[in-house]
Design a protein around this motif. Structure first.
Motif, mmCIF file in Angstrom:
data_model
loop_
_atom_site.group_PDB
_atom_site.id
_atom_site.type_symbol
_atom_site.label_atom_id
_atom_site.label_comp_id
_atom_site.label_asym_id
_atom_site.label_seq_id
_atom_site.Cartn_x
_atom_site.Cartn_y
_atom_site.Cartn_z
ATOM 1 N N LEU A 191 1.034 -1.092 0.027
ATOM 2 C CA LEU A 191 -0.119 0.003 0.065
ATOM 3 C C LEU A 191 0.735 1.095 0.055
ATOM 4 O O LEU A 191 0.577 2.239 -0.636
ATOM 5 C CB LEU A 191 -0.681 0.017 1.147
ATOM 6 N N ARG A 192 1.849 1.141 0.699
ATOM 7 C CA ARG A 192 2.605 2.337 0.913
ATOM 8 C C ARG A 192 3.576 2.739 -0.430
ATOM 9 O O ARG A 192 3.666 3.829 -1.029
ATOM 10 C CB ARG A 192 3.727 2.201 2.050
ATOM 11 N N SER A 193 4.221 1.429 -1.040
ATOM 12 C CA SER A 193 4.513 1.601 -2.200
ATOM 13 C C SER A 193 3.839 2.169 -3.298
ATOM 14 O O SER A 193 4.252 2.930 -4.300
ATOM 15 C CB SER A 193 4.988 0.347 -2.746
ATOM 16 N N VAL B 5 0.402 6.649 -6.600
ATOM 17 C CA VAL B 5 -0.778 6.560 -7.492
ATOM 18 C C VAL B 5 -2.080 6.962 -6.757
ATOM 19 O O VAL B 5 -3.055 7.871 -7.170
ATOM 20 C CB VAL B 5 -0.551 5.427 -8.284
ATOM 21 N N PHE B 6 -2.245 6.306 -5.705
ATOM 22 C CA PHE B 6 -3.664 5.961 -5.109
ATOM 23 C C PHE B 6 -4.078 7.418 -4.349
ATOM 24 O O PHE B 6 -5.275 7.613 -4.020
ATOM 25 C CB PHE B 6 -3.819 5.052 -4.182
ATOM 26 N N TYR C 196 12.198 3.040 -1.420
ATOM 27 C CA TYR C 196 11.297 2.280 -0.663
ATOM 28 C C TYR C 196 10.584 1.306 -1.449
ATOM 29 O O TYR C 196 10.651 0.199 -0.970
ATOM 30 C CB TYR C 196 10.013 3.161 -0.112
ATOM 31 N N ALA C 197 10.093 1.578 -2.758
ATOM 32 C CA ALA C 197 9.317 0.671 -3.358
ATOM 33 C C ALA C 197 10.404 -0.324 -4.105
ATOM 34 O O ALA C 197 9.864 -1.687 -4.209
ATOM 35 C CB ALA C 197 8.428 1.278 -4.470
ATOM 36 N N THR D 241 7.174 -3.656 -2.632
ATOM 37 C CA THR D 241 5.986 -3.484 -3.593
ATOM 38 C C THR D 241 4.984 -4.723 -3.788
ATOM 39 O O THR D 241 3.786 -4.774 -4.065
ATOM 40 C CB THR D 241 6.666 -3.130 -5.137
ATOM 41 N N VAL D 242 5.719 -5.987 -4.265
ATOM 42 C CA VAL D 242 5.207 -7.147 -4.326
ATOM 43 C C VAL D 242 5.520 -8.169 -3.326
ATOM 44 O O VAL D 242 6.487 -8.995 -3.872
ATOM 45 C CB VAL D 242 5.078 -7.611 -5.944
ATOM 46 N N PRO D 243 5.420 -8.030 -2.174
ATOM 47 C CA PRO D 243 5.748 -8.892 -1.019
ATOM 48 C C PRO D 243 5.673 -10.364 -1.344
ATOM 49 O O PRO D 243 4.534 -10.694 -2.126
ATOM 50 C CB PRO D 243 4.963 -8.639 0.177
#
Length: 269
Positions: free
Chosen positions: A123-125, A129-130, A149-150, A212-214
């Motif tokens: 969500l943070r990554s 955008v959101f 971070y991402a 980003t995609v754990p």
């Protein structure tokens, strides 16, 4: 007459230019494949030009990208192998599910319809955008801190800064909004035919430190394929983040991909 060289198409994800695959295309070409990395619709030929023209990148959704690569595949004499990273991994999964590829490797692939885990780091990554609903129809750039971070949380800060300057471009927000709404939409473009028994082999790769995609997302994706009898393999790199295709350790991941292709009789011949 010898068999045609097997094409390998590399598909980038959000915020990276297609030329970020250059080391991979060189390696796979040396290994005997016909390796290319065509960009997404709207991408310019270079990082610099893409940064100057974000309007061309904006408002392309998942279906647009799938149609773009379908056209590229249909122009080939033989089915290609697809290797995608992040949203490029999702695109590779969709195309494989449509029997348009002989095999696919999805590296830290964006979540498909049916995948439920939504870790806080993811969500943070994607917050850049959101945070603004209007970004669905815009191209959004990351700051260095957001990229670190991402993508670059598992590498030295200096390397993250170098990768940011070298490879990052604006990305369309639309695919992220589509993926976020996937489980509430019966006809979501993020839906993949995970039950296809006739498709080629699939390898899902996860980075254990990916924000980003754990890894939990990739393992949940693997479960979506449980009803298919086609080959679906999983490999993790516990100490790697989302930058694993472009950072100093890219060769380890690329060699693992080549090994998997050979193990599944998908080497050049």
């Amino acid at each position: 007459m010898s068999a045609p060289t097997i094409p390998v198409i590399f598909i980038h994800g959000l915020w990276l230019h297609a030329t970020s695959w250059s080391s991979w295309t060189e390696l796979f070409t040396t290994a005997g494949y016909d390796a290319t990395a065509p960009g997404w619709p709207g991408d310019s030929e270079s990082v610099e030009l893409s940064r100057k023209d974000p309007e061309s990148i904006a408002d392309h959704g998942i279906d647009d990208v799938v149609a773009h690569y379908t056209e590229i595949i249909n122009a080939l004499d033989v089915k290609p192998i697809l290797i995608g990273h992040s949203f490029g991994g999702m695109i590779a999964e969709k195309l494989l599910g449509q029997n348009l590829a002989r095999a696919a490797i999805a590296i830290d692939a964006a979540q498909i319809k049916g995948v439920l885990p939504l870790p806080l780091s993811a969500l943070r990554s994607t917050l850049p955008v959101f945070k603004n609903p209007a970004n669905k129809h815009r191209a959004v750039s990351l700051t260095l801190d957001q990229f670190t971070y991402a993508f670059g949380n598992a590498i030295p800060a200096q390397e993250a800064a170098e990768l940011y300057e070298r490879w990052t471009i604006p990305a369309p927000g639309k695919p992220l909004f589509e993926a976020a709404a996937a489980n509430f939409s019966p006809h979501s473009p993020a839906k993949v035919d995970t039950g296809n028994n006739t498709r080629g082999p699939l390898l899902l790769i996860a980075g254990g430190k990916d924000h980003t995609v754990p890894e939990t997302v990739t393992k949940a994706t693997l479960k979506q394929y449980r009803d298919s009898t086609a080959i679906t393999d999983f490999q993790d790199f516990p100490d790697r983040g989302h930058s694993l295709t472009i950072d100093h350790g890219w060769r380890e991941v690329a060699d693992a991909c080549l090994t998997w292709l050979t193990r599944n009789d998908l080497q050049t011949r």
